[in-house]
Design a protein around this motif. Structure first.
Motif, PDB file in Angstrom:
ATOM      1  N   UNK A 114      39.534  72.246  28.847  1.00  0.00           N
ATOM      2  CA  UNK A 114      38.121  72.619  29.010  1.00  0.00           C
ATOM      3  C   UNK A 114      37.226  71.893  28.015  1.00  0.00           C
ATOM      4  N   UNK A 115      37.774  71.588  26.835  1.00  0.00           N
ATOM      5  CA  UNK A 115      36.966  70.899  25.826  1.00  0.00           C
ATOM      6  C   UNK A 115      36.447  69.561  26.354  1.00  0.00           C
ATOM      7  N   UNK A 116      37.186  68.936  27.269  1.00  0.00           N
ATOM      8  CA  UNK A 116      36.732  67.664  27.832  1.00  0.00           C
ATOM      9  C   UNK A 116      36.276  67.849  29.281  1.00  0.00           C
ATOM     10  N   UNK A 117      35.850  69.066  29.598  1.00  0.00           N
ATOM     11  CA  UNK A 117      35.323  69.396  30.925  1.00  0.00           C
ATOM     12  C   UNK A 117      36.323  69.175  32.053  1.00  0.00           C
ATOM     13  N   UNK A 118      37.598  69.455  31.785  1.00  0.00           N
ATOM     14  CA  UNK A 118      38.578  69.357  32.863  1.00  0.00           C
ATOM     15  C   UNK A 118      39.008  70.752  33.285  1.00  0.00           C
ATOM     16  N   UNK A 119      39.143  70.934  34.588  1.00  0.00           N
ATOM     17  CA  UNK A 119      39.649  72.172  35.141  1.00  0.00           C
ATOM     18  C   UNK A 119      41.131  72.311  34.772  1.00  0.00           C
ATOM     19  N   UNK A 120      41.517  73.387  34.066  1.00  0.00           N
ATOM     20  CA  UNK A 120      42.930  73.542  33.692  1.00  0.00           C
ATOM     21  C   UNK A 120      43.882  73.502  34.896  1.00  0.00           C
ATOM     22  N   UNK A 121      43.336  73.774  36.088  1.00  0.00           N
ATOM     23  CA  UNK A 121      44.121  73.649  37.324  1.00  0.00           C
ATOM     24  C   UNK A 121      44.794  72.273  37.448  1.00  0.00           C
ATOM     25  N   UNK A 122      44.123  71.255  36.891  1.00  0.00           N
ATOM     26  CA  UNK A 122      44.649  69.889  37.032  1.00  0.00           C
ATOM     27  C   UNK A 122      46.001  69.732  36.356  1.00  0.00           C
ATOM     28  N   UNK A 123      46.353  70.659  35.452  1.00  0.00           N
ATOM     29  CA  UNK A 123      47.657  70.571  34.787  1.00  0.00           C
ATOM     30  C   UNK A 123      48.802  70.644  35.792  1.00  0.00           C
ATOM     31  N   UNK A 135      56.236  60.923  37.821  1.00  0.00           N
ATOM     32  CA  UNK A 135      56.827  62.033  38.563  1.00  0.00           C
ATOM     33  C   UNK A 135      56.801  63.330  37.771  1.00  0.00           C
ATOM     34  N   UNK A 136      55.985  63.364  36.712  1.00  0.00           N
ATOM     35  CA  UNK A 136      55.901  64.576  35.895  1.00  0.00           C
ATOM     36  C   UNK A 136      54.483  65.134  35.956  1.00  0.00           C
ATOM     37  N   UNK A 137      54.400  66.442  36.210  1.00  0.00           N
ATOM     38  CA  UNK A 137      53.071  67.068  36.265  1.00  0.00           C
ATOM     39  C   UNK A 137      52.407  67.006  34.882  1.00  0.00           C
ATOM     40  N   UNK A 138      51.071  66.959  34.891  1.00  0.00           N
ATOM     41  CA  UNK A 138      50.330  66.821  33.638  1.00  0.00           C
ATOM     42  C   UNK A 138      50.650  67.953  32.660  1.00  0.00           C
ATOM     43  N   UNK A 139      50.775  69.167  33.183  1.00  0.00           N
ATOM     44  CA  UNK A 139      51.055  70.313  32.326  1.00  0.00           C
ATOM     45  C   UNK A 139      52.393  70.167  31.613  1.00  0.00           C
ATOM     46  N   UNK A 140      53.383  69.664  32.350  1.00  0.00           N
ATOM     47  CA  UNK A 140      54.710  69.469  31.767  1.00  0.00           C
ATOM     48  C   UNK A 140      54.643  68.379  30.694  1.00  0.00           C
ATOM     49  N   UNK A 141      53.892  67.310  31.016  1.00  0.00           N
ATOM     50  CA  UNK A 141      53.719  66.225  30.044  1.00  0.00           C
ATOM     51  C   UNK A 141      53.124  66.746  28.746  1.00  0.00           C
ATOM     52  N   UNK A 142      52.066  67.555  28.893  1.00  0.00           N
ATOM     53  CA  UNK A 142      51.374  68.050  27.704  1.00  0.00           C
ATOM     54  C   UNK A 142      52.279  69.003  26.921  1.00  0.00           C
ATOM     55  N   UNK A 143      52.945  69.898  27.642  1.00  0.00           N
ATOM     56  CA  UNK A 143      53.798  70.869  26.961  1.00  0.00           C
ATOM     57  C   UNK A 143      54.893  70.139  26.183  1.00  0.00           C
ATOM     58  N   UNK A 144      55.508  69.133  26.823  1.00  0.00           N
ATOM     59  CA  UNK A 144      56.565  68.374  26.166  1.00  0.00           C
ATOM     60  C   UNK A 144      56.066  67.690  24.904  1.00  0.00           C
ATOM     61  N   UNK A 145      54.901  67.059  25.013  1.00  0.00           N
ATOM     62  CA  UNK A 145      54.354  66.336  23.855  1.00  0.00           C
ATOM     63  C   UNK A 145      54.086  67.309  22.713  1.00  0.00           C
ATOM     64  N   UNK A 146      53.547  68.487  23.047  1.00  0.00           N
ATOM     65  CA  UNK A 146      53.226  69.463  22.014  1.00  0.00           C
ATOM     66  C   UNK A 146      54.496  69.953  21.330  1.00  0.00           C
ATOM     67  N   UNK A 147      55.509  70.287  22.136  1.00  0.00           N
ATOM     68  CA  UNK A 147      56.764  70.787  21.566  1.00  0.00           C
ATOM     69  C   UNK A 147      57.419  69.743  20.692  1.00  0.00           C
TER      70      UNK A 147
END
Ligand SMILES: Nc1ncnc2c1ncn2[C@@H]1O[C@H](COP(=O)(O)OP(=O)(O)OP(=O)(O)O)[C@@H](O)[C@H]1O
Ligand code: SF4
Ligand SMILES: [Mg+2]
Lengths: 245, 290
Positions: free
Chosen positions: A125-134, A97-109
């Motif tokens: 983008x480094x792995x050819x993913x559209x940042x929109x997917x976050x 239930x967590x958006x990918x962007x939130x997941x990534x931001x949390x892990x980084x913090x």
């Protein structure tokens, strides 16, 4: 970065992985190949202390941490930031239930890394993913996109050690080539230590420095990738090579 | 007439299309669906199984649209083969297989297990007590229980190592049922599918007889796929340097990555016949075919 001696993992007295010796230095890629159920994935998990129900003995050092004796807090620090695990089907492991962007931001913090939109977009983008997917939820992306997200996360975290279990099995070969090129770049530029579990022997032959071949929980052959795959000594390694399409 | 076909379907989630105007006929001899990760292969499979309604166009089941079809008959005809992870971990193998059988035929479990090369004595085990290859056989036995005429397989062997994979492919090749097979492994489509479709960014960019399509691609993306397959002892995979994550929004969706792109490619190419039985969506298909 990774040093393993006499590692033995068993369940109720039955040995499922027995690895006498395994070393991965900075800038090195070592691959474990073998049949499913041969103990490859178990070995990976044991290296990060992720097998709570198993009996594990031997000595395992990852980024200087003695994994089998370290207190839980040190292990948590190690996992994620310094040593990242990339699994084959990460979708199920991501909080649904967590958006990918939130997941990534949390892990980084959590690990004290910079969590700007630009840094996250760059990792995608480094792995050819559209940042929109976050903006999407884990079930809203394809299997291959989930695999790449896990790799993007490891990259963004700046992991020194990456343990990857079939990290490109759901990717088409053109995207696989880009992702492998990114990983190779990290090996040479950042001195990443990469331990790769894969059944794609052709892929392994192109990126691994050394190979371990496992069967029924035991290492049946190991050595420089070029030697083992060109002149296999064990019949099982030959069988694996003959099964290549 | 073929049992199942897509006619100009557009598919999407939450009103956002991800598969655009795709026509695909599940002809005899196996149909392969290959293409970029995220290009819409699984989405198409879902639509063929009636699990996702097209935003436009129709899936045809025989002479009528799938949405009007008798669901029970359809489920007897068309069965999915999922990855082995989808097996219920708490259920014994025998019970998993029996689920697909009518009550009075539950005795056929042993026969089905034998058909996929498993010892019927394994029926009492649970999934985690089997190897990956054995679990995949159970999934196939389950799909075969109702005697389907068509199997829809999404990456049936990608989680398996090469020796096990080879045996599962032998098993699939020997079955009577027709198949739609999704895979990233070109050797697998070559073996199991007479016809193939290549998807990029939700569009069919090339289709035709598999052997010819892989030997002499007509679309630059198909050619890149073929050339990127790692070879034993070969050079490490090369990054193209054209690492554009997002397909072009206008014109040819492949043009930001395409080494052949020219000004004309800002206009979207139509999928058209480029050789006997072969179609491609590329302005320069003739050059690619060589
Ligand atoms: N439930 C969903 N909600 C929203 N978008 C989705 C959903 N499922 C898939 N998508 C998106 O639709 C597109 C097509 O996904 P699909 O799963 O069909 O790709 P695929 O070709 O099967 O990819 P892969 O090879 O990685 O499995 C992708 O961009 C994906 O992010
Ligand atoms: S139409 Fe142009 S950009 Fe698109 S694939 Fe063909 S040559 Fe490349
Ligand atoms: Mg898919």
């Amino acid at each position: 970065m990774i040093e393993v001696r006499e590692l033995r993992v068993s369940y109720g007295g039955r040995v499922v992985a027995d690895v006498p010796e395994l070393d991965v230095g900075a800038g090195e890629c070592v691959a474990i190949v073998g049949e499913s159920g041969s103990g490859k994935s178990t070995t990976l998990l044991a290296l990060l202390g992720l097998l709570p129900d198993a009996e594990v003995s031997g000595r395992v050092t990852v980024c200087g941490v003695d994994v089998l004796t370290a207190p839980p807090r040190r292990l948590r620090e190690l996992r994620g930031a310094r040593a990242a695990l990339v699994i084959q089907s990460p979708q199920a492991a991501l909080a649904p239930s967590t958006r990918l962007g939130v997941l990534m931001r949390r892990a980084l913090r959590l690990h004290g890394r910079e969590a700007t939109d630009a840094a996250m977009a760059e990792a995608m983008r480094a792995v050819l993913l559209d940042p929109e997917l976050l903006r999407r939820y884990p079930h809203e992306i394809s299997g291959g996109q989930a695999q790449r997200f896990a790799i993007a996360l490891a990259i963004a975290l700046g992991a020194e050690v990456v343990l990857a279990d079939e990290p490109t099995s759901a990717l088409d070969v053109t995207v696989q080539a880009e992702v492998v090129a990114v990983l190779r770049g990290l090996l040479t530029e950042r001195g990443l230590a990469l331990l790769l579990v894969s059944h794609d022997l052709a892929l392994v032959s192109t990126i691994a420095d050394r190979v371990l071949v496992m069967k029924d929980g035991a290492v049946v052959e190991s050595g420089p990738a070029a030697t083992v795959l060109a002149t296999p000594a064990h019949p099982y390694t030959r069988e694996l090579l003959e099964a290549l399409p | 007439m073929t049992m199942l076909r897509a006619e100009r379907v557009t598919l999407g989630y939450g009103g956002r299309p991800v598969v655009h105007d795709v026509s695909l006929d599940l002809t005899e001899g196996g149909v392969g669906l290959i293409g970029e990760s995220g290009s819409g292969k699984t989405t198409l499979a879902r639509a063929f199984l009636g699990l996702l309604k097209p935003m436009s166009g129709d899936i045809w089941y025989g002479e009528r649209p799938l949405r009007e079809a008798d669901r029970r008959r359809f489920r007897k005809d068309v069965q999915p083969v999922f990855q082995a992870e989808a097996l219920d971990p708490r259920m014994r193998i025998g019970a998993s297989v029996a689920e697909g059988l009518p009550r009075h035929e539950r005795g056929r479990v042993a026969e089905l297990l034998e058909q996929v090369g498993l010892d019927p004595a394994l029926a009492g085990r649970r999934p985690h007590q089997l190897s990956g290859g054995q679990r995949q056989r159970v999934v196939i036995a389950r799909a075969l229980a109702v005697g389907p005429r068509l199997l829809i397989l999404d990456e049936p062997t990608s989680a398996l190592d090469v020796t096990v994979q080879a045996r599962i492919l032998d098993l699939l090749a020997g079955l009577d049922a027709e198949r739609l097979l999704i895979t990233h492994n070109l050797a697998v489509v070559r073996r199991l599918c007479r016809t193939s479709y290549v998807l990029f960014a939700g569009r069919v960019v090339e289709s035709g007889p598999t052997a010819e399509l892989l030997a002499r691609p007509a679309h630059p993306y198909t050619r890149a796929l073929r050339d990127a397959v790692p070879r034993l002892g070969g050079p490490p995979p090369e990054a193209s340097g054209r690492t554009e994550a997002v397909p072009a929004a206008t014109g040819c969706p492949y043009r930001l990555r395409c080494p052949l792109a020219v000004a004309e490619c800002e206009r979207a190419p139509e999928l058209r016949e480029v050789a006997d039985g072969r179609r491609a969506a590329c302005h320069r298909a003739a050059d690619v075919l060589g």
